[in-house]
Design a protein around this motif. Structure first.
Motif, short mmCIF file in Angstrom:
data_model
loop_
_atom_site.label_atom_id
_atom_site.label_comp_id
_atom_site.label_asym_id
_atom_site.label_seq_id
_atom_site.Cartn_x
_atom_site.Cartn_y
_atom_site.Cartn_z
N LYS A 212 0.81 -1.22 0.00
CA LYS A 212 0.00 0.00 0.00
C LYS A 212 0.85 1.28 0.00
N PRO A 213 1.87 1.39 0.86
CA PRO A 213 2.70 2.61 0.80
C PRO A 213 3.43 2.77 -0.53
N VAL A 214 3.88 1.65 -1.11
CA VAL A 214 4.55 1.70 -2.40
C VAL A 214 3.56 2.13 -3.48
N THR A 215 2.33 1.65 -3.38
CA THR A 215 1.30 2.02 -4.35
C THR A 215 1.03 3.52 -4.29
N PHE A 216 1.02 4.08 -3.09
CA PHE A 216 0.83 5.53 -2.98
C PHE A 216 1.95 6.27 -3.70
N PHE A 217 3.19 5.82 -3.50
CA PHE A 217 4.33 6.46 -4.17
C PHE A 217 4.20 6.35 -5.69
N VAL A 218 3.86 5.17 -6.18
CA VAL A 218 3.73 4.94 -7.61
C VAL A 218 2.60 5.80 -8.19
N VAL A 219 1.47 5.85 -7.49
CA VAL A 219 0.33 6.63 -7.97
C VAL A 219 0.67 8.13 -7.95
N ALA A 220 1.34 8.58 -6.89
CA ALA A 220 1.71 10.00 -6.79
C ALA A 220 2.65 10.41 -7.91
N ILE A 221 3.68 9.60 -8.15
CA ILE A 221 4.61 9.89 -9.25
C ILE A 221 3.89 9.81 -10.59
N GLY A 222 2.99 8.84 -10.73
CA GLY A 222 2.22 8.70 -11.96
C GLY A 222 1.33 9.90 -12.22
N ILE A 223 0.69 10.41 -11.18
CA ILE A 223 -0.18 11.58 -11.32
C ILE A 223 0.62 12.80 -11.76
N ILE A 224 1.76 13.01 -11.11
CA ILE A 224 2.60 14.16 -11.47
C ILE A 224 3.07 14.04 -12.92
N GLY A 225 3.49 12.83 -13.32
CA GLY A 225 3.98 12.64 -14.68
C GLY A 225 2.91 12.79 -15.73
N THR A 226 1.72 12.23 -15.48
CA THR A 226 0.66 12.29 -16.48
C THR A 226 0.06 13.69 -16.61
N PHE A 227 0.00 14.43 -15.52
CA PHE A 227 -0.48 15.81 -15.61
C PHE A 227 0.46 16.67 -16.45
N GLN A 228 1.73 16.26 -16.54
CA GLN A 228 2.72 17.04 -17.28
C GLN A 228 2.95 16.51 -18.69
N LEU A 229 1.99 15.78 -19.23
CA LEU A 229 2.11 15.26 -20.59
C LEU A 229 2.34 16.40 -21.58
N PHE A 230 3.44 16.31 -22.32
CA PHE A 230 3.73 17.35 -23.30
C PHE A 230 4.35 16.80 -24.58
N ASP A 231 5.50 16.11 -24.44
CA ASP A 231 6.29 15.77 -25.63
C ASP A 231 5.54 14.89 -26.61
N GLN A 232 4.84 13.85 -26.10
CA GLN A 232 4.10 12.97 -27.02
C GLN A 232 2.98 13.72 -27.72
N SER A 233 2.27 14.53 -26.96
CA SER A 233 1.18 15.31 -27.54
C SER A 233 1.71 16.31 -28.56
N TYR A 234 2.85 16.92 -28.25
CA TYR A 234 3.45 17.89 -29.17
C TYR A 234 3.87 17.23 -30.48
N ILE A 235 4.54 16.08 -30.37
CA ILE A 235 5.03 15.39 -31.57
C ILE A 235 3.87 14.84 -32.39
N PHE A 236 2.89 14.24 -31.72
CA PHE A 236 1.75 13.66 -32.42
C PHE A 236 1.00 14.71 -33.22
N SER A 237 0.84 15.89 -32.63
CA SER A 237 0.00 16.91 -33.26
C SER A 237 0.79 18.02 -33.94
N GLY A 238 2.11 17.94 -33.92
CA GLY A 238 2.91 19.02 -34.48
C GLY A 238 2.81 20.31 -33.69
N GLY A 239 2.49 20.18 -32.40
CA GLY A 239 2.39 21.34 -31.52
C GLY A 239 1.04 22.03 -31.51
N THR A 240 0.08 21.51 -32.27
CA THR A 240 -1.23 22.17 -32.35
C THR A 240 -2.23 21.65 -31.34
N GLY A 241 -2.00 20.43 -30.82
CA GLY A 241 -2.98 19.81 -29.93
C GLY A 241 -4.11 19.14 -30.69
#
Length: 299
Positions: free
Chosen positions: A217-246
């Motif tokens: 359970k404590p490890v899951t909290f760490f994994v989920v917290a890091i995952g939340i921070i990382g997914t909220f900061q999605l940029f590079d894949q979206s930028y490349i997929f759309s050419g920066g337009t979204g």
């Protein structure tokens, strides 16, 4: 009345020595953490002219009130929220499954570890370009769907599936990183717990639910917290997929991509800072919710 066994002069010298050794860390934190935050607050309250001589015009909270009326903010929030809600649980569950599989003593587990972990050590930009080739209208994925008699999709151009395509790629590429964390935690669980459960007649599923999951359970909290921070900061894949337009039709527009567009396309530095603060608040709120859900105080 008790007196200190050390002279006052010695105490002052000792304190100064302590602050002297702390000074490099304090200086680095001040320059690279505190000052950027303070400057971001300053920018969010100003309209910044970037062309020619830089000028700052104080506008108060106008940048923040503009967020409410900006339709693209709500689109980006919806896309980002959908991405977080799907990717974080999926990558966490997949990481647990992979870790439990490797921890069960399968043959050639060292080779499986290497194979599973390869996507994590590959550049995000390279992975995105590879998946763009796979997602192409005449790409590998559509060929596979055709061979199975299933409908094909325009993965890069259909607004209904473009974000899902990025989700599938990121779940596949990020789960192995969290798998390693779970694997380390699984190997720290005492075998005596499982042996005692076996003596009580517990099967593998009961051991997994009543021993493995609670201990992790404590490890899951760490994994989920890091995952939340990382997914909220999605940029590079979206930028490349759309050419920066979204695109297409703002289907892959995210909060961080919107910040990029505000700065480098519309030269709205103050408005971009306001969006960044909105993102920070969202990450803090969702992370605190995850802490309450998974009992992060034990971490």
């Amino acid at each position: 009345m008790k007196t200190s066994p050390f002279p006052r002069k010695y105490n002052i010298t000792e304190n100064l020595a302590a602050y002297f050794f702390m000074a490099p860390t304090i200086l680095i934190l001040g320059i690279f953490v505190v000052l950027p935050i303070v400057f971001a607050v300053f920018l969010s309250l100003h309209n910044v002219k970037l062309l020619g001589s830089i000028e700052y015009q104080f506008v108060g909270v106008r940048n923040f009130t503009q967020l409410v009326d900006d339709e693209r903010i709500w689109i980006a929030l919806k896309n980002t929220a959908e991405y977080v809600v799907i990717v974080v649980p999926a990558q966490t569950i997949l990481a647990v499954i992979l870790a439990v599989t490797l921890n069960s003593g399968i043959r050639g587990k060292n080779w499986w570890r290497i194979l599973y972990f390869l996507p994590t050590v590959t550049s995000s930009a390279v992975l995105t370009l590879i998946f763009m080739w796979i997602y192409n209208t005449n790409g590998l994925l559509n060929d596979l769907l055709t061979a199975l008699g299933l409908p094909t999709y325009n993965w890069l151009g259909d607004p209904g599936v473009a974000l899902k395509a990025i989700m599938m790629m990121n779940i596949w590429s990020t789960a192995p990183f969290y798998m390693v964390i779970y694997l380390a935690a699984l190997q720290d669980i005492p075998r005596t717990l499982y042996e005692a459960a076996e003596l009580d007649g517990a099967n593998w599923w009961e051991k997994f639910i009543h021993i493995t999951i609670p201990v992790l359970k404590p490890v899951t909290f760490f994994v989920v917290a890091i995952g939340i921070i990382g997914t909220f900061q999605l940029f590079d894949q979206s930028y490349i997929f759309s050419g920066g337009t979204g695109g297409p039709n703002n289907a892959t527009l995210t909060i961080v991509l919107l910040i990029y567009q505000a700065v480098f396309r519309h030269l709205q530095m103050g408005y971009a800072a306001a969006i960044a603060f909105l993102l920070a608040i969202l990450i803090i709120i969702v992370t605190l919710f995850g802490r309450r859900l998974f009992g992060g105080e034990g971490v």
